[in-house]
Motif scaffolding. Structure first.
Motif, mmCIF file in Angstrom:
data_model
loop_
_atom_site.group_PDB
_atom_site.id
_atom_site.type_symbol
_atom_site.label_atom_id
_atom_site.label_comp_id
_atom_site.label_asym_id
_atom_site.label_seq_id
_atom_site.Cartn_x
_atom_site.Cartn_y
_atom_site.Cartn_z
ATOM 1 N N VAL A 153 0.832 -1.207 0.000
ATOM 2 C CA VAL A 153 0.000 0.000 0.000
ATOM 3 C C VAL A 153 0.865 1.255 0.000
ATOM 4 C CG1 VAL A 153 -1.637 1.346 1.369
ATOM 5 C CG2 VAL A 153 -1.997 -1.108 1.046
ATOM 6 N N GLU A 154 2.005 1.188 0.703
ATOM 7 C CA GLU A 154 2.902 2.345 0.751
ATOM 8 C C GLU A 154 3.711 2.507 -0.538
ATOM 9 O OE1 GLU A 154 5.326 1.944 4.197
ATOM 10 O OE2 GLU A 154 3.669 2.254 5.614
ATOM 11 N N HIS A 155 3.813 1.425 -1.327
ATOM 12 C CA HIS A 155 4.600 1.476 -2.567
ATOM 13 C C HIS A 155 3.783 0.855 -3.705
ATOM 14 C CE1 HIS A 155 7.498 1.341 0.818
ATOM 15 N NE2 HIS A 155 8.168 2.231 0.100
ATOM 16 N N LEU A 156 2.644 1.474 -4.009
ATOM 17 C CA LEU A 156 1.742 0.937 -5.030
ATOM 18 C C LEU A 156 2.397 0.855 -6.410
ATOM 19 C CD1 LEU A 156 -1.642 2.666 -4.142
ATOM 20 C CD2 LEU A 156 -1.168 0.222 -4.089
ATOM 21 N N GLU A 157 3.350 1.764 -6.652
ATOM 22 C CA GLU A 157 3.956 1.806 -7.977
ATOM 23 C C GLU A 157 4.808 0.576 -8.279
ATOM 24 O OE1 GLU A 157 6.733 3.726 -5.049
ATOM 25 O OE2 GLU A 157 4.587 3.809 -5.495
ATOM 26 N N ASP A 158 5.127 -0.247 -7.256
ATOM 27 C CA ASP A 158 5.980 -1.421 -7.478
ATOM 28 C C ASP A 158 5.256 -2.577 -8.150
ATOM 29 O OD1 ASP A 158 8.021 -0.027 -6.331
ATOM 30 O OD2 ASP A 158 7.895 -1.006 -4.374
ATOM 31 N N ASN A 159 3.916 -2.494 -8.229
ATOM 32 C CA ASN A 159 3.115 -3.513 -8.921
ATOM 33 C C ASN A 159 3.295 -4.910 -8.327
ATOM 34 O OD1 ASN A 159 1.185 -4.132 -10.869
ATOM 35 N ND2 ASN A 159 2.720 -4.825 -12.328
ATOM 36 N N ARG A 160 3.352 -4.994 -6.984
ATOM 37 C CA ARG A 160 3.480 -6.287 -6.303
ATOM 38 C C ARG A 160 2.108 -6.797 -5.888
ATOM 39 N NH1 ARG A 160 6.852 -4.418 -1.506
ATOM 40 N NH2 ARG A 160 6.265 -6.465 -0.690
ATOM 41 N N ILE A 161 2.062 -8.108 -5.564
ATOM 42 C CA ILE A 161 0.833 -8.713 -5.063
ATOM 43 C C ILE A 161 1.119 -9.394 -3.734
ATOM 44 C CG2 ILE A 161 -0.098 -9.077 -7.371
ATOM 45 C CD1 ILE A 161 0.661 -12.031 -7.092
ATOM 46 N N VAL A 162 0.057 -9.634 -2.950
ATOM 47 C CA VAL A 162 0.188 -10.325 -1.667
ATOM 48 C C VAL A 162 0.166 -11.828 -1.920
ATOM 49 C CG1 VAL A 162 -0.732 -10.562 0.654
ATOM 50 C CG2 VAL A 162 -1.069 -8.431 -0.589
ATOM 51 N N ALA A 202 -8.264 -17.529 -1.778
ATOM 52 C CA ALA A 202 -9.359 -16.864 -2.486
ATOM 53 C C ALA A 202 -9.526 -15.432 -1.984
ATOM 54 C CB ALA A 202 -10.660 -17.648 -2.292
ATOM 55 N N PHE A 203 -9.379 -15.262 -0.666
ATOM 56 C CA PHE A 203 -9.468 -13.920 -0.089
ATOM 57 C C PHE A 203 -8.344 -13.026 -0.612
ATOM 58 C CE2 PHE A 203 -7.841 -11.133 3.334
ATOM 59 C CZ PHE A 203 -8.893 -10.228 3.395
ATOM 60 N N LEU A 204 -7.133 -13.580 -0.697
ATOM 61 C CA LEU A 204 -6.006 -12.791 -1.178
ATOM 62 C C LEU A 204 -6.149 -12.456 -2.655
ATOM 63 C CD1 LEU A 204 -2.883 -14.304 0.619
ATOM 64 C CD2 LEU A 204 -4.126 -12.205 1.121
ATOM 65 N N ARG A 205 -6.779 -13.331 -3.420
ATOM 66 C CA ARG A 205 -7.030 -13.003 -4.836
ATOM 67 C C ARG A 205 -7.943 -11.785 -4.935
ATOM 68 N NH1 ARG A 205 -6.967 -18.684 -5.696
ATOM 69 N NH2 ARG A 205 -9.243 -18.812 -5.443
ATOM 70 N N THR A 206 -8.932 -11.739 -4.050
ATOM 71 C CA THR A 206 -9.823 -10.577 -4.028
ATOM 72 C C THR A 206 -9.059 -9.323 -3.637
ATOM 73 O OG1 THR A 206 -11.692 -11.993 -3.419
ATOM 74 C CG2 THR A 206 -11.934 -9.628 -3.035
ATOM 75 N N VAL A 207 -8.182 -9.452 -2.624
ATOM 76 C CA VAL A 207 -7.369 -8.310 -2.191
ATOM 77 C C VAL A 207 -6.476 -7.833 -3.334
ATOM 78 C CG1 VAL A 207 -5.489 -7.604 -0.656
ATOM 79 C CG2 VAL A 207 -7.410 -8.920 0.250
ATOM 80 N N ASN A 208 -5.854 -8.775 -4.047
ATOM 81 C CA ASN A 208 -4.954 -8.401 -5.145
ATOM 82 C C ASN A 208 -5.705 -7.738 -6.294
ATOM 83 O OD1 ASN A 208 -2.499 -9.263 -4.014
ATOM 84 N ND2 ASN A 208 -2.925 -11.392 -4.559
ATOM 85 N N ARG A 209 -6.948 -8.193 -6.548
ATOM 86 C CA ARG A 209 -7.750 -7.521 -7.575
ATOM 87 C C ARG A 209 -8.066 -6.091 -7.157
ATOM 88 N NH1 ARG A 209 -10.290 -12.652 -8.368
ATOM 89 N NH2 ARG A 209 -11.942 -12.110 -6.888
ATOM 90 N N ALA A 210 -8.367 -5.918 -5.853
ATOM 91 C CA ALA A 210 -8.637 -4.568 -5.352
ATOM 92 C C ALA A 210 -7.398 -3.684 -5.470
ATOM 93 C CB ALA A 210 -9.114 -4.636 -3.907
ATOM 94 N N LEU A 211 -6.236 -4.250 -5.151
ATOM 95 C CA LEU A 211 -4.992 -3.483 -5.280
ATOM 96 C C LEU A 211 -4.735 -3.085 -6.719
ATOM 97 C CD1 LEU A 211 -2.583 -5.467 -2.900
ATOM 98 C CD2 LEU A 211 -3.347 -3.100 -2.609
#
Length: 317
Positions: free
Chosen positions: A42-51, A62-71
């Motif tokens: 969240v602090e470095h959104l420009e890095d294009n990373r996923i959880v 499945a929850f993390l996939r939802t989080v990554n889509r939101a990111l």
């Protein structure tokens, strides 16, 4: 014997408890790690990373996939806002430049008219000509203000999605293209992808918005085409899992885009052939509407000659 069965049951219970304890410990550790990763992302959104989930668990993954889509959505919005900020600055500079010319003309006409009136040398014909020139510049300024007002309304517009058949979108575009072809004495053709022609998929899009963009692009293409304008329509998967986009490609056989147009063609008030009737807003409006619909607008020149504009619209469920 009962004691032996009891001991076995006790061992099984202890084993199960130990397994669940270890499982809970591993999941808790994974959640802590995922939480740290999420905070850093969240602090470095420009890095294009996923959880990522170091310890496999179907529900949590499945929850993390939802989080990554939101990111990913947040990243796209961040890029969009940054781009709009740059466009706003360019728009202010362009508006300032465009207003300077009619205001300079108005000032010069008024000063000349004032000088002649004070000297008593202004004839009725000169007064009439000066009044007509002043009125023309005022009308141009009024049209300019109206154009800027329409842009502001577009900024506040939100897509109204509904389920629409692919054939209906194709029909709207074909009707617009055929009408423009007749008025411009040119040829028009629409091609659908083989998959869409066979399957006729249903899409969740704003049909009015898509139609407005198509009409703008077609009108622009016919303005520069030599004889022919063609369009291709398709629904394609995107790089995001489970997502699709409606793709509209408009080609013409005209001179193509200049280097300046390829770079600034979607900027507000850009035009290589400015006129009193048009302020160079067609591609800019289309670009804004595509952005509103989660898509994009790109300009390029065809290898065989002529211009190509590709509009994309996100088809969300």
């Amino acid at each position: 014997m009962p004691n032996g069965a009891f001991a076995i049951s006790l061992l099984l219970a202890l084993g199960a408890a130990a397994w669940f304890g270890m499982r809970c410990f591993a999941l808790k550790r994974s959640l802590r790690r995922a939480d740290r990763e999420l905070r850093d992302i969240v602090e470095h959104l420009e890095d294009n990373r996923i959880v990522k989930m170091p310890c496999p668990d179907r529900d949590l993954e499945a929850f993390l996939r939802t989080v990554n889509r939101a990111l990913d959505g947040i990243r796209r919005q961040s890029v969009l806002y940054a781009r709009r900020e740059v466009q706003l600055k360019e728009q202010i500079e362009r508006i300032s430049h465009d207003l300077r010319t009619p205001l300079t003309i108005l000032k010069g006409k008024i000063e000349l008219l004032d000088t002649r009136i004070k000297a008593g040398t202004a004839s009725p014909e000169q007064l009439e000509a000066s009044t007509a020139a002043l009125s023309a510049q005022v009308e141009r300024l009024e049209r300019y203000v109206a154009a800027m007002s329409s842009l502001q309304k577009l900024e506040d517009r939100e897509p109204e999605r509904s389920d629409i058949a692919f054939s209906r979108i194709a029909e709207l575009i074909e009707d617009a293209g055929n009408g423009l072809a007749r008025s411009n004495e040119a040829r028009f053709a629409l091609f659908a992808s083989q998959r869409c022609a066979c399957e006729q998929p249903s899409m969740r899009v704003d049909g009015s918005l898509v139609s407005e963009v198509a009409e703008n692009l077609l009108a622009n293409a016919f303005r520069y085409a030599s004889k022919t304008v063609s369009t291709r329509l398709d629904v394609r998967p995107t790089e995001h899992e489970g997502c699709e986009e409606l793709v509209l490609i408009v080609d013409d056989d005209g001179p193509g885009f200049s280097c300046a147009a390829l770079k600034n063609g979607c900027a507000p008030f850009f035009s290589e052939t400015p006129s009193k009737e048009r302020f160079g807003l067609g591609l800019n409006i289309s670009s804004l509407l595509c952005d509103k619909h989660g898509g994009s607008l790109t300009l390029e020149n065809r290898p065989e000659g002529g211009a190509r504009v590709t509009a994309r619209f996100a088809c969300r469920p």
